[in-house]
Design an enzyme around this catalytic site. Structure first.
Site, short mmCIF file in Angstrom:
data_model
loop_
_atom_site.label_atom_id
_atom_site.label_comp_id
_atom_site.label_asym_id
_atom_site.label_seq_id
_atom_site.Cartn_x
_atom_site.Cartn_y
_atom_site.Cartn_z
N ASP A 1 39.84 5.54 0.09
CA ASP A 1 41.07 5.12 0.31
C ASP A 1 41.27 3.61 0.29
O ASP A 1 42.21 3.02 0.41
CB ASP A 1 41.80 5.88 1.53
CG ASP A 1 42.05 7.10 1.26
OD1 ASP A 1 42.68 7.57 0.15
OD2 ASP A 1 41.47 8.06 1.86
N SER B 1 35.50 6.50 -4.73
CA SER B 1 37.08 6.47 -4.76
C SER B 1 37.73 6.80 -3.45
O SER B 1 38.76 7.41 -3.38
CB SER B 1 37.35 7.76 -5.65
OG SER B 1 36.89 7.42 -7.01
N ASP C 1 43.82 10.51 2.13
CA ASP C 1 45.48 10.89 1.94
C ASP C 1 45.64 11.46 0.50
O ASP C 1 44.75 11.06 -0.41
CB ASP C 1 46.20 9.88 2.37
CG ASP C 1 46.01 8.55 1.57
OD1 ASP C 1 45.41 8.22 0.71
OD2 ASP C 1 46.90 7.49 1.81
N CYS D 1 53.84 6.75 -6.47
CA CYS D 1 52.56 6.79 -6.89
C CYS D 1 52.46 7.51 -8.25
O CYS D 1 51.08 7.71 -8.64
CB CYS D 1 51.80 7.72 -5.92
SG CYS D 1 51.43 6.53 -4.18
N HIS E 1 52.93 -12.53 -1.47
CA HIS E 1 53.04 -13.29 -2.89
C HIS E 1 53.97 -12.46 -3.67
O HIS E 1 54.22 -11.34 -3.64
CB HIS E 1 51.74 -12.96 -3.47
CG HIS E 1 51.76 -13.91 -4.82
ND1 HIS E 1 51.87 -15.49 -4.94
CD2 HIS E 1 51.67 -13.70 -6.13
CE1 HIS E 1 51.76 -15.81 -6.00
NE2 HIS E 1 51.68 -14.91 -6.89
N SER E 2 54.78 -13.32 -4.52
CA SER E 2 56.06 -12.70 -5.32
C SER E 2 55.98 -13.35 -6.47
O SER E 2 55.41 -14.59 -6.72
CB SER E 2 57.32 -12.95 -4.50
OG SER E 2 57.41 -14.40 -4.29
#
EC number: 2.7.9.3
Length: 347
Positions: A50, A48, A226, A16, A139-140
């Protein structure tokens, strides 16, 4: 001999700590249309929070979120486990229960062998199974740096939705996990964290915040969020701004990973910690004699950090005991919510 490059060497940031600075994010979102044209969208970008929340009927809300980042550990399975735990946490933080996930994958396929990428995916699947949900697709892409995470869908009863903006004056603040994940990751990058330290960090970052829905059933738990890339100060500020109140945090009460203070004092801090302070420091009052390394504990970006709860003060001790019984031994009462201009005072 393993000749594959270290995962953390393939990325300019990790976990993060890769998030855009809070000030940059606010600038990018400034001027976005208000979501009130969609009355069933109970939570959008306004506070803002989560995850996004859309009300289907009187009883059911759908929660949707996505989270992904670059590796902050070298073990590919641990990277997958941490990224999945972190993404699922957003649903728990809204008081919801996840029902399925989609994988988000970007890999430098010219630098990483297929078996290493499979390990990342397997780590994510492992944590999803622990949460009781399938990885139903994804998805890749071929990317210059390794990126992995999830889009997660969850459900909650409308009465159990918990926003980050509903704290009340007089509430007690409780944090469920120790701080210091970013500091540990900085030490990992420089090869300065031993196996026990890595194991401690991974254990914290792969502990699911599944206590969130249980907390949301309690009327005396008013707000939940969180703590991730903006640190305890950044996510505390989101809670304070949303409620129009002031948080008072006791720095001595903050739970820390075992070596967090030692490593911070030795200079193991992330660039994100410094960006965080530059973005929101003018909204925070610190003790005049607070050493810079202790400030870094407050701005340290947490990857898959704990829940920050705003609860009725008379229930705080009981709730801390409930959290300990649920396997969160570092859960601690860390401060209070007060009337006053939105912001944070650290004592």
């Amino acid at each position: 001999m393993n000749e594959h490059p270290r995962l953390t060497s393939l990325a300019h940031g990790g976990g993060c700590g890769c998030k855009l600075a809070p000030s940059v994010l606010r600038e990018l979102l400034a001027g976005q249309p208000v979501a009130q044209a969609f009355p069933q969208l109970l939570v959008g970008t306004e506070t803002s929070d989560d995850a996004a929340v859309y009300q289907i009927d009187d009883n059911t809300c759908v929660i949707a979120t996505t989270d992904f980042f670059m590796p902050m550990v070298d073990d590919p399975r641990d990277f997958g486990r941490i990224a999945a735990t972190n993404a699922i946490s957003d649903v728990y933080a809204m008081g919801g229960r996840p029902i399925m996930a989609l994988a988000v994958l970007g890999m430098p396929i010219d630098k990483m062998p297929p078996e290493q990428i499979r390990e990342i995916l397997e780590g994510g699947r492992e944590k999803c199974l622990e949460a009781g949900i399938p990885v139903a697709g994804g998805h890749s892409i071929d990317a210059p740096e390794p990126i992995y995470g999830l889009a997660v869908i969850g459900l909650c009863h409308a009465s159990e939705l918990r926003r980050n903006a509903d704290a009340r004056s007089g509430d007690a603040l409780i944090l469920t996990k120790g701080l210091g994940v970013g500091i540990y990751s900085a030490a990992i990058k420089k090869g300065a964290l031993d196996a026990d330290g890595i194991a401690e960090m991974v254990a914290s970052a792969t502990t699911l915040n599944k206590i969130g829905p249980e907390m949301a059933k309690r009327a005396d738990v008013h707000a939940i969020t969180d703590v991730t890339g903006f640190g305890i100060l950044g996510h505390g500020l989101e809670l304070a701004r949303g409620a129009g109140l002031r948080l008072r945090l006791d720095q001595a009460a903050l739970p820390l990973l075992t070596r967090a203070a030692e490593l911070a004092e030795a200079g193991f801090v992330t660039g994100a910690s410094k960006r965080n302070w530059a973005a929101y420091g003018d909204e925070v009052t610190l003790p005049e004699d607070l050493p810079e390394w202790r400030r870094h504990l407050l701005t340290d970006p947490q990857t898959s950090g704990g829940l920050l709860l705003s609860v009725a003060p008379e229930a705080a001790d009981e709730i801390v005991a409930q959290l300990h019984a649920a396997g969160l031994p570092l859960a601690t009462r860390i401060g209070t919510v007060e009337a006053g201009p939105a912001g944070i005072t650290v004592i």
